[in-house]
Write an enzyme that holds these catalytic residues in place. Structure first.
Site, short mmCIF file in Angstrom:
data_model
loop_
_atom_site.label_atom_id
_atom_site.label_comp_id
_atom_site.label_asym_id
_atom_site.label_seq_id
_atom_site.Cartn_x
_atom_site.Cartn_y
_atom_site.Cartn_z
CG HIS A 127 99.26 35.98 28.73
ND1 HIS A 127 99.79 35.99 27.46
CD2 HIS A 127 98.29 35.03 28.70
CE1 HIS A 127 99.17 35.10 26.71
NE2 HIS A 127 98.26 34.49 27.44
CD GLU A 130 94.98 33.74 31.06
OE1 GLU A 130 94.75 32.68 30.44
OE2 GLU A 130 95.29 34.81 30.50
CD GLU A 228 98.38 33.05 24.19
OE1 GLU A 228 97.39 33.82 24.23
OE2 GLU A 228 98.83 32.48 25.19
#
Length: 1033
Positions: A127, A130, A228
């Site tokens: 993640h 990314e 997040e």
């Protein structure tokens, strides 16, 4: 288009449990995955059944099997009539990279680079990678080119996503220059990323001095992904879904959290990330997707020449995922969750689900049939589990994990309930077993099975403007495991094979159930209950983790942390070198979209909008009933009315029979509330109830007949069923607030600006949840029934009706004839008032207390409505402020996952933040917008202005499905001419005009504004803001 401005929904869409995707929130949205099935041309007659000779003509293809194109060998070419497309599978000779191209006459072209990424810890490695991949690359050494390109492009979709075992980088656009620009940036991002350490600190996690300029100040943990994931797991349904995945498939990569567990993320090192990229982002582990009508050879040449020609093939078996070893005994897991102060009563905030492992997802026919079987078992009032689990009304309905999941190597069936008592867990388990036994004994009603299959067939014809994106998303998991994605598109063939099996064996589905449900020991029962100390325990664990890290630091490391903080701060505030990025020019975007003309005529004294458009043998109907004349008490019940009216049956058909008829003849009959302010002067608003449906042309007579039956003969007499539907409705609207918190915050802030927005919040915001809970406590079901019945008798009149119908040239006259007959049956009642007056409110602030670790902040003020000459200028300014000010400050410097500004058609200008570790600091940033615009006026140049215009064009020019063409005029009375003028006005805005608007709307605080926070309590809120706050717990 104008309708793109309306982004608020009553409740967020549900997603399947095992789709654990992490998407960057500041990107444009795309259609839901279910929109994939669309766009086939009429099928030819099956001449193979005729006893006559026939000739099969040789199909001409753009690329031929066995031939080499820029280093790619074409391995497979197939025509897929279901979706009117040609599939080309190519493989790069040097690296083995597979490229799947879908050739289709569609202007919305798509490109994506996918990687199989299999983490073996929960640090969020794939993640965070990314995020970092899009933070600058060899050819584009720009800080965060991803966000910079949002306003240098007219992309209809830009994103990057991390799933449980894959990472993909997709975009779509209708402009070929734009397509080539984004293609180069995305390819360079994944194959040549900079992966700078400072970007790792910003996007992943870091220790930083609380006072950046005081090396003695305490250390805190920061990071975009860190915050997040704290926000993601503040949603209990996300916690439940993630644990379900980890526990049903525990032995390989699925046993970890690919997005990252906040308590594990700080274990990740920058070196780990570099190594993961080297291993998993190799071209041999990549899959490249291309879709649309643009020239594929240009794509092949670019990929081969710039990225693959100098690389060699490696064995990518290291990333393959084995099947999960099957258990010999079922398992049970119990987890704790956060107490949701907006949810059900404490003793009912429990969830339970049973998950059964099914088949290997690469067995596409078996996967398809199990998916259909799952729909038969859980969908609607005729399904077995609905009858046994939902109708007894001991819960809040299915939980968000319920369904068939084919997003992992092993597929799974899940059925679960939310908002039930712990003592009902045993009842759920007993009913689950009883339901399986009963289904095995009695089988399934053929009409129910056919209604499910018809709905699937109809979805093949329904055309989506984002078909290419949705096809990618639906195919990614299967492709990731080397499944046959081309054969998976032959849906009609799979349906035909299933139908043949059902004809030949009346016990076909029971035999499947015996294998996968009755005699399946790989069964997980997951239960979840709230813990009042959950949030406190998390905070303590977070503090303990921080303490362990700080105790391990010597003076040298402490100094390095301090210096890194200063370096990162300087980097975030440095002038971006965006001149290195490509950008469109005015000539690339000057021409507006060309939409079909609308025709307005009166039919049976009802104003009717007619749109002749290729609809692939489907007719679309919209009926808009003006309900402005209802009392305020009645209006507040309309959302509930819309939710239950089509689930109660009619005097002609009970609810089970009606559901079967609707699903076997239409795509469903849906109702929703529409709230439209006057876009010319914003002095009035009107409320409408809209009924929508569509059907195959051959079923249009039945579609109108069913609509007539529902509108004329709706029945609410079954109070037990009504009580169950009401309780399930309240449960559903109480879930998902945190995942859409910025929308609710903007709605809450706008509610403090005008009476219209206040009513809107009562109908679709957090206020609606509170209203419904109180309303049900104070009124018995019989009283509620009578009030709902009264609404229906007042609303369904052609005196207050407008209609829109979209159909093809050949069928439109017939459709209009059926419409005439339909309208003739509707009653004519007294015409209601057309609109209500809007009044502006005095400034105020409010906070909705939520038991979560992040905030959602918003400020709203009234500016001007859509048709005012300043509206397009303010819309451009919102884009500029978002890109140049709010994202750098609120996201990059302060750590929120997202931030931005927007103006709605009603004239409400809003600022917002998403998954934000701060509240008052963010509100202060909103307040300093004018100060920034003045001090950084040099940034507001021609290029910045043009980039902001491109950001607006992404919304204005986004593709529209055939069934929705004309929606702006129908809802807002904004004609195509008005739209073209608005677009031209927006493109002609000058820097001087922008400065003029800044002075008039931002120099002084608006007389009508509101501020809203969704988040945890802050004892110093009033002290820090210097304002009085209304706290709503």
């Amino acid at each position: 288009m104008l309708s793109r401005l309306k982004c608020l929904r009553l409740a967020p869409h549900r997603t399947n449990v095992l789709r654990a995707q992490r998407a960057r929130t500041n990107c444009k949205s795309v259609s839901t995955f279910d929109d994939m099935l669309s766009g086939a041309k009429p099928k030819e007659a099956n001449v193979a059944q005729l006893e006559v000779p026939h000739i099969i003509q040789q199909q001409e293809y753009r690329y031929n099997e066995g031939k080499l194109y820029h280093g790619f060998q074409c391995e497979r070419v197939e025509r897929i009539p279901d979706f009117d497309l040609t599939s080309y599978t190519l493989r790069h000779e040097g690296t083995g990279t597979e490229l799947w191209h879908i050739d289709r006459n569609d202007t919305n072209n798509v490109f994506s680079i996918n990687f199989r990424t299999t983490p073996f810890d929960s640090t969020g490695l794939p993640h965070i990678l990314e995020h970092l991949a899009l933070c600058g690359s060899k050819n584009y050494p720009v800080r965060d080119p991803f966000f910079k390109m949002l306003n240098r492009s007219v992309a209809t979709f830009m994103n990057a996503m991390t799933g449980p075992d894959y990472t993909l980088y997709p975009f779509s656009t209708m402009n070929e220059v734009d397509f080539r620009n984004l293609q180069r940036i995305y390819l360079d991002a994944v194959f040549n990323p900079n992966l700078a350490h400072l970007d790792f600190l910003q996007e992943g996690w870091r220790l930083e001095n609380k006072d950046l300029h005081n090396r003695e100040s305490e250390l805190v943990i920061k990071g975009v992904v860190y915050n997040e994931m704290k926000g993601a797991f503040s949603e209990n349904s996300q916690v439940f879904g993630q644990n379900l995945l980890n526990n049903i498939l525990p032995d390989h990569t699925y046993g970890h959290v690919s997005g990252g567990n906040p308590l594990e993320i700080p274990k990740l090192t920058h070196t780990d990330l570099i190594e993961f990229h080297r291993k998993y982002y190799h071209p041999s582990n990549a899959r490249i997707y291309s879709y649309g009508s643009f020239d594929l050879t240009k794509t092949l040449e670019l990929i081969d020449k710039e990225y693959l020609s100098l690389r060699t093939r490696i064995d990518n078996s290291y990333s393959r995922i084995p099947l999960q070893p099957r258990w010999s005994q079922p398992r049970h897991v119990h987890i704790s969750s956060r107490l949701d102060n907006m949810g059900a009563a404490f003793d009912r905030q429990n969830q339970i689900a049973i998950a059964l492992l099914m088949c290997d997802m690469t067995n596409i026919q078996e996967t398809f049939e199990l998916n259909v079987l799952s729909e038969i078992l859980i969908r609607g009032p005729n399904s077995a589990f609905y009858k046994s689990l939902i109708e007894p009304n001991f819960s809040g309905g299915y939980n968000q994990s319920t369904g068939y999941s084919a997003d992992t190597k092993d597929t799974a069936f899940v059925v679960g309930l939310q908002d039930l008592r712990v003592e009902d867990f045993k009842k759920f388990n007993d009913l689950f077993s009883q339901t399986l036994c009963k289904a095995m004994e009695e089988g399934f009603e053929s009409q129910h099975v056919e209604s499910i299959l018809h709905n699937l067939e109809l979805s093949l014809k329904h055309q989506s403007p984002h078909f290419g994106n949705a096809l990618l998303f639906n195919s990614t998991a299967l492709w990731n495991h080397d499944g046959d994605v081309v054969s998976n598109l032959r849906v009609s063939d799979m349906i035909a094979r299933l139908r043949t099996c059902l004809r030949q064996n009346k016990n076909y589905f029971q035999e499947k159930m015996n294998t996968y449900f009755v005699n399946n020991s790989h069964k997980l029962t997951l239960t979840m209950s709230p813990d009042e100390l959950y949030e406190e325990n998390f905070k303590q664990a977070e503090l303990e983790m921080l303490k362990q890290k700080t105790n391990a630091l010597d003076n040298e490391k402490l100094e390095k942390i301090y210096q890194n903080g200063l370096k990162l701060d300087a980097s975030q505030k440095a002038a971006p070198n965006t001149n290195l990025l490509p950008c469109l020019t005015l000539s690339d975007v000057k021409k507006p979209p060309n939409w079909p003309k609308l025709r307005i005529q009166t039919i049976q004294e009802v104003q009717t909008q007619i749109c002749e458009v290729p609809t692939n043998e489907i007719t679309y109907l919209k009926c808009l009933f003006n309900i402005t004349g209802l009392s305020e008490d009645e209006v507040k019940l309309v959302p509930l009315f819309c939710n239950i009216i089509n689930d109660m049956g009619t005097s002609m058909h009970d609810f089970r029979e009606f559901d079967k008829l609707v699903l076997s003849k239409t795509a469903g009959i849906d109702f929703k509330l529409n709230f439209v302010e006057n876009v010319e002067d914003a002095k009035s608003y009107r409320l409408s109830l809209m009924m929508t449906t569509h059907a195959l042309d051959k079923n249009v007579p039945d579609m109108f007949s069913l609509c007539q039956d529902l509108l004329r003969n709706f029945k609410l007499d079954d109070t037990d069923r009504l009580k169950m539907l009401i309780e399930n409705y309240i449960s559903s609207i109480s879930i998902g607030i945190a995942s859409s918190g910025h929308l609710y915050a903007m709605l809450g802030a706008a509610a403090l600006v005008s009476n219209a927005s206040k009513l809107k919040s009562l109908l679709s915001g957090v206020d609606h949840i509170d209203f419904m809970k109180n309303f049900v406590q104070k009124n018995n079901t019989t009283d509620i029934r009578d009030q709902l019945k009264s609404i229906g008798t007042k609303v369904f009149s052609k005196s207050n009706l407008r209609v829109a119908i979209n159909s093809s040239e050949s069928y439109l006259p017939t459709a209009v004839d059926h419409l005439k007959n339909f309208l003739e049956t509707l009653p004519t009642l007294e015409k209601t008032i057309e609109s209500s007056e809007i009044t502006l409110l005095h400034p105020s602030c409010q906070q909705y207390l939520m038991n979560i670790p992040v905030n959602y902040c918003a400020k709203a003020f009234f500016a001007v409505p859509y048709l005012h000459k300043d509206h397009p200028t303010l819309r451009v300014l919102a884009k500029l402020v978002s890109a140049k000010y709010l994202l750098p400050v609120v996201r990059e410097q302060n750590g929120a996952y997202g931030a931005g500004a927007k103006i709605s058609s009603d004239g409400i200008f809003s600022f917002y933040s998403y998954r934000d570790p701060h509240s008052t600091k963010t509100l202060e940033a909103f307040e300093k917008t004018y100060e920034w615009l003045q001090s950084e006026s040099k940034q507001i140049d021609q290029q910045a202005l043009f980039e902001a215009k491109l950001g607006v064009l992404q919304q204005l020019d986004s593709p529209i499905a055939p069934g929705n063409i004309g929606i702006d005029y129908f809802l807002y009375e904004v004609s195509q001419d008005m739209f073209v003028k608005y677009r031209s006005r927006m493109l002609s805005i000058t820097v001087d005009e922008l400065h003029d608007v800044i002075e008039r709307y931002f120099k002084e605080n608006s007389k009508n504004y509101g501020k809203c926070i969704l988040g945890p309590a802050n004892e110093n809120l009033e002290l820090e803001t210097g304002q009085k706050w209304n706290i709503i717990s």
